[in-house]
Design an enzyme around this catalytic site. Structure first.
Site, PDB file in Angstrom:
ATOM      1  NE  ARG A  27     -27.789  58.817  46.022  1.00 60.47           N
ATOM      2  CZ  ARG A  27     -26.884  59.795  46.132  1.00 60.47           C
ATOM      3  NH1 ARG A  27     -26.827  60.738  45.227  1.00 60.47           N
ATOM      4  NH2 ARG A  27     -26.036  59.799  47.134  1.00 60.47           N
TER       5      ARG A  27
ATOM      6  CD  GLU B  70     -27.774  62.102  37.969  1.00 55.45           C
ATOM      7  OE1 GLU B  70     -27.033  62.856  38.639  1.00 55.45           O
ATOM      8  OE2 GLU B  70     -28.571  61.307  38.477  1.00 55.45           O
ATOM      9  CG  ASN B  71     -28.442  56.095  40.307  1.00 55.98           C
ATOM     10  OD1 ASN B  71     -28.377  56.846  41.267  1.00 55.98           O
ATOM     11  ND2 ASN B  71     -28.398  54.784  40.428  1.00 55.98           N
TER      12      ASN B  71
ATOM     13  CB  SER C 278     -20.905  73.501  50.323  1.00 55.14           C
ATOM     14  OG  SER C 278     -20.316  73.984  49.139  1.00 55.14           O
TER      15      SER C 278
ATOM     16  NE  ARG D  66     -24.758  59.055  43.163  1.00 52.16           N
ATOM     17  CZ  ARG D  66     -25.184  57.971  43.814  1.00 52.16           C
ATOM     18  NH1 ARG D  66     -26.126  57.217  43.303  1.00 52.16           N
ATOM     19  NH2 ARG D  66     -24.649  57.650  44.973  1.00 52.16           N
TER      20      ARG D  66
ATOM     21  N   GLY E  51     -23.368  79.130  47.375  1.00 55.93           N
ATOM     22  CA  GLY E  51     -24.479  79.005  46.455  1.00 55.93           C
ATOM     23  C   GLY E  51     -24.404  77.695  45.691  1.00 55.93           C
TER      24      GLY E  51
ATOM     25  NE  ARG F 221     -26.219  69.021  41.501  1.00 57.03           N
ATOM     26  CZ  ARG F 221     -26.403  68.910  40.191  1.00 57.03           C
ATOM     27  NH1 ARG F 221     -26.542  69.993  39.446  1.00 57.03           N
ATOM     28  NH2 ARG F 221     -26.444  67.724  39.633  1.00 57.03           N
TER      29      ARG F 221
ATOM     30  CD  GLU G 274     -34.206  62.924  44.592  1.00 63.88           C
ATOM     31  OE1 GLU G 274     -34.845  62.598  45.608  1.00 63.88           O
ATOM     32  OE2 GLU G 274     -34.261  62.302  43.512  1.00 63.88           O
TER      33      GLU G 274
END
Length: 290
Positions: free
Chosen positions: A46, A119-120, A60, A123, A65, A88, A86
C-alpha cells in the site's frame, strides 16, 4: 459498493501451522515503542493513504489512544519495521504520540513481505481490483499456485480465479469497478463476453443502469449469436454516421441497437428490448419530445 470481506484465516495462515512456531515466535507479548524508532516496511504494497481518514484517526487517537497495537519486526539497526498497522503509526505521528503499543515478531525478510501482502488484502475497505492485485502479487512474489493460495488464505479456488480474471479486463472496466460505478458481479459478467464487446457492455451498463442479470443475458445472447453473422459484422466497417445514429437512438430506445447492411446497400436497424415495460418507456420518451 459493499465493502469487501476479509480473506479468511489471518496472516499466519499463509505460513501453515508448523511454520508459525519457527518464523513467528513473539519476542514479547506487547511493549511500548518510540514512534520515532518505527519505520515503514519498504515492501509494503500500500503506497497511498487517505489524508482525511488519517486526520480522523488521529483525532480518535487523541481522544481514546491506540486501541489495537501495531506489529513490528526488530531490524539490525535498532529500529522496528512495521508488519501491520501503518495507518495507526502515521495517525499517531499526527496526534503527536511519543510511543505506540506494539507486538514484536521474529520473521525473516521473505516472510515479512508475504505478511505485508496478506495483511494488505485482508483490509475491509479494499475494492475487488485491489484484492485481485494483492492475490496476484502473492502468486508472483511468494511463488504460490492458485491451489496453494486458496488453501493458505481460506478461499475457494473458484473465488481466487474470479478475482484474478478481473485483471484481464480492459483498464476502463477495472477503473469503473474501482470507482464503484459497477459491482464485482457486473465485472464478472462482462469478463464472460468476447474481448471486443466488453467496453460496449460497460458503456451500456453504466448508461442504462443495467443489473447483473441483464448483463449476463446480453453476454448469453452474444454467445448464441450465429458465428457467421458475428464474423460479417466484424469484417465490415460501416461509416461513422452509423455509429452516430446508434448513439442518438440509444437516447430513446434500449441498450441493444444494431445496424445491419446488406450487399445491395440496403439494410435494417434492429432495436432490442428486455420486456414490455421497455415499450412503455419508449412511448413516454417520445411523448416528452418537444
Amino acid at each position: 459498493m459493499k465493502p469487501q470481506k476479509g480473506l479468511g484465516r489471518g496472516l499466519d495462515a499463509i505460513f501453515g501451522s508448523e511454520a508459525i512456531d519457527v518464523k513467528l515466535k513473539p519476542m514479547s507479548q506487547m511493549t511500548e515503542i518510540d514512534v520515532a524508532d518505527i519505520i515503514p516496511n519498504p515492501t509494503q504494497p500500500r503506497k497511498q493513504f487517505d489524508e482525511e481518514a488519517l486526520d480522523e484517526l488521529a483525532d480518535s487517537i487523541r481522544q481514546l489512544g491506540v486501541i489495537q497495537p501495531v506489529t513490528v519486526k526488530k531490524s539490525d539497526h535498532g529500529k522496528y519495521i512495521l508488519i501491520s498497522g501503518e495507518r495507526r503509526w502515521r495517525a499517531a505521528q499526527r496526534a503527536d504520540l511519543k510511543t505506540l503499543p506494539a507486538y514484536i515478531r521474529e520473521v525473516d525478510d521473505e516472510n515479512l513481505h508475504a505478511m505485508a501482502l496478506v495483511e494488505n488484502i485482508q483490509r475491509q475497505d479494499l475494492n475487488a481490483i485491489e484484492i485481485a492485485l494483492g492475490l496476484q502479487r502473492l502468486i508472483d512474489e511468494c511463488h504460490l499456485t492458485q491451489d496453494a493460495l486458496s488453501e493458505k488464505v481460506g478461499k475457494k479456488r473458484s473465488s481466487i480465479s474470479n478475482y484474478l480474471r478481473l485483471l484481464k479486463l480492459p483498464d476502463e472496466v477495472q477503473l469503473a469497478l474501482k470507482e464503484g460505478l459497477i459491482s464485482m458481479g457486473h465485472a464478472k459478467a462482462i469478463a464472460g463476453a468476447p474481448a471486443d464487446h466488453q467496453l460496449r457492455l460497460l458503456k451500456r451498463c453504466i448508461k442504462k443502469g443495467l443489473s447483473v442479470r441483464q448483463i449476463e443475458e446480453l453476454v448469453r445472447q452474444l454467445a448464441e449469436a450465429p458465428a457467421r453473422e458475428e464474423q460479417n459484422s466484424e469484417d465490415e466497417e460501416y461509416p461513422e454516421s452509423y455509429s452516430r445514429l446508434v448513439e442518438q437512438l440509444e437516447n430513446y430506445f434500449s441498450e441493444d441497437i444494431a445496424i445491419k447492411r446488406s450487399k445491395n446497400g440496403g439494410g435494417k436497424i434492429v432495436i432490442g428490448f428486455n420486456d414490455d415495460r421497455d415499450i412503455e418507456r419508449f412511448i413516454e420518451r417520445f411523448a416528452k419530445r418537444p
